[in-house]
Design a protein around this motif. Structure first.
Motif, PDB file in Angstrom:
ATOM      1  N   MET A 138      -2.522  -2.373  12.248  1.00 20.60           N
ATOM      2  CA  MET A 138      -1.294  -1.669  12.603  1.00 20.60           C
ATOM      3  C   MET A 138      -0.142  -2.100  11.705  1.00 20.60           C
ATOM      4  O   MET A 138       0.612  -1.265  11.183  1.00 20.60           O
ATOM      5  CB  MET A 138      -0.946  -1.919  14.079  1.00 20.60           C
ATOM      6  N   VAL A 139      -0.018  -3.416  11.504  1.00 22.01           N
ATOM      7  CA  VAL A 139       1.060  -3.917  10.650  1.00 22.01           C
ATOM      8  C   VAL A 139       0.849  -3.465   9.214  1.00 22.01           C
ATOM      9  O   VAL A 139       1.773  -2.964   8.557  1.00 22.01           O
ATOM     10  CB  VAL A 139       1.134  -5.455  10.724  1.00 22.01           C
TER      11      VAL A 139
ATOM     12  N   SER B 258       6.986  -1.777  12.352  1.00 25.27           N
ATOM     13  CA  SER B 258       5.561  -2.093  12.521  1.00 25.27           C
ATOM     14  C   SER B 258       5.401  -3.413  13.259  1.00 25.27           C
ATOM     15  O   SER B 258       4.477  -3.579  14.065  1.00 25.27           O
ATOM     16  CB  SER B 258       4.864  -2.147  11.162  1.00 25.27           C
TER      17      SER B 258
ATOM     18  N   LEU C  39       1.227   0.639   8.744  1.00 26.67           N
ATOM     19  CA  LEU C  39       2.598   1.127   8.854  1.00 26.67           C
ATOM     20  C   LEU C  39       3.488   0.557   7.746  1.00 26.67           C
ATOM     21  O   LEU C  39       4.342   1.259   7.205  1.00 26.67           O
ATOM     22  CB  LEU C  39       3.169   0.780  10.231  1.00 26.67           C
ATOM     23  N   SER C  40       3.286  -0.716   7.422  1.00 27.76           N
ATOM     24  CA  SER C  40       4.086  -1.325   6.356  1.00 27.76           C
ATOM     25  C   SER C  40       3.745  -0.708   5.003  1.00 27.76           C
ATOM     26  O   SER C  40       4.639  -0.468   4.177  1.00 27.76           O
ATOM     27  CB  SER C  40       3.858  -2.839   6.319  1.00 27.76           C
TER      28      SER C  40
ATOM     29  N   SER D 165      12.687  -1.262  18.301  1.00 30.12           N
ATOM     30  CA  SER D 165      12.072  -0.737  17.084  1.00 30.12           C
ATOM     31  C   SER D 165      12.803   0.502  16.590  1.00 30.12           C
ATOM     32  O   SER D 165      13.084   0.645  15.391  1.00 30.12           O
ATOM     33  CB  SER D 165      10.600  -0.403  17.355  1.00 30.12           C
TER      34      SER D 165
END
Length: 310
Positions: free
Chosen positions: A171-172, A217, A175-176, A298
């Motif tokens: 996920m990190v 993220s 999205l990053s 966020s």
């Protein structure tokens, strides 16, 4: 006599086509409204049963209590919150730097061929059932930690936290990497034109420009870690306990019971009082409030630090 021909009206549509467009619009509106309705319904049902719980238990005793014992109808949230926060912090220490480093490599260093192999491989991690992560933590990670000399119990907080961290790495990184790929190449070329190296361009130009997406993220990944259930149910144990602030490392070797694991225990118990059953909804509402606040943060970060390029 004018020879000019009138321009066609491209905005007009046949009557049947206009009706279909309105039908599509209403159908899409219905889908959007349905998703909101489902969310509101979940919150309303949680709140209804949570209110029933708080009519019998003082909210101050619940949110400030240091014991959670179903057998004695003692419901303090702090031991469960301690386990949840500990899992989240350890998972973040693993996932955030690893995910950003992977995203930097995929966005700035990897060739197209390497990216086509590594990115799907990372995303496969997100598709593995979480119960598999939990079993892996219990059967393999805990014995490995003992092999390297760490005095972990059979059920401990370190093993599931490591697996939660691995689980949220995709996920990190995904999205990053999307945020860094959206940075215009003109900014990179400007950095190279000033004599900067690739690493300097990456750290001094690309990462600051993609900061809003990267921080978003982080928040979304932490929300996912806070709400993780099966990994901690399988490998973290079922002992609610407060953090040992005098000897912080001792917390890593012992078992905890995060909020999600407590909800599973309450729901699967052979015999539980009505008050204990209602406590599950109070815990669930608290968990929802935490994740909702994280998502608000966020959105605020993304709006505050978003870069707009023409």
């Amino acid at each position: 006599m004018s020879t000019e021909t009138p321009e066609p009206d491209i905005t007009s549509r046949p009557r049947g086509r206009a009706a279909r467009e309105r039908m599509y619009q209403y159908l899409l509106l219905l889908c959007a409204a349905l998703s909101i309705l489902v969310t509101i319904s979940i919150v309303a049902l949680l709140a209804r049963d949570a209110i029933t719980f708080f009519t019998l238990v003082n909210p101050l005793d619940f949110f400030g209590g240091t014991e959670f014992l179903l057998s004695r109808d003692v419901y303090g949230l702090l031991p469960l919150l301690s386990g949840t926060l500990l899992v989240t912090v350890i998972a973040a220490l693993i996932a955030l730097p690893t995910g950003v480093a992977a995203a930097v490599y995929l966005s700035e260093y990897a060739s197209d061929r390497m990216r086509s192999v590594l990115k799907p491989g990372l995303e496969v991690l997100a598709g593995i059932p979480t119960v598999v992560y939990g079993i892996f933590a219990l059967v393999y990670v805990t014995p490995f930690l003992r092999t390297i000399g760490l005095p972990v119990n059979t059920f401990n907080i370190l093993s599931p936290s490591i697996m939660v961290g691995i689980m949220i790495v995709p996920m990190v990184s995904s999205l990053s990497e999307d945020a860094m790929s959206a940075v215009p190449d003109s900014l990179r070329r400007a950095g190279y034109g000033m004599g900067a190296t690739k690493f300097e361009v990456t750290t001094g130009v690309v990462l600051p420009a993609a900061a809003s997406g990267i921080f978003s993220s982080f928040i979304l990944a932490l929300s996912r870690a806070i709400g993780e259930t099966m990994i901690v149910v399988v490998a973290a144990g079922s002992q609610p306990r407060m953090l040992n602030l005098a000897e912080p490392l001792q917390n890593l070797w012992q078992g905890f019971q995060p909020m999600t694991a407590a909800m599973v225990q309450i729901n699967s118990a052979d015999s539980v009082s009505q008050l204990g059953f209602s406590s599950m909804f109070a815990i669930g509402l608290t968990l929802f409030a935490i994740t909702f606040l994280l998502n608000l943060v966020s959105n605020r970060i993304a709006a505050r630090y978003r870069e707009e390029y023409e």
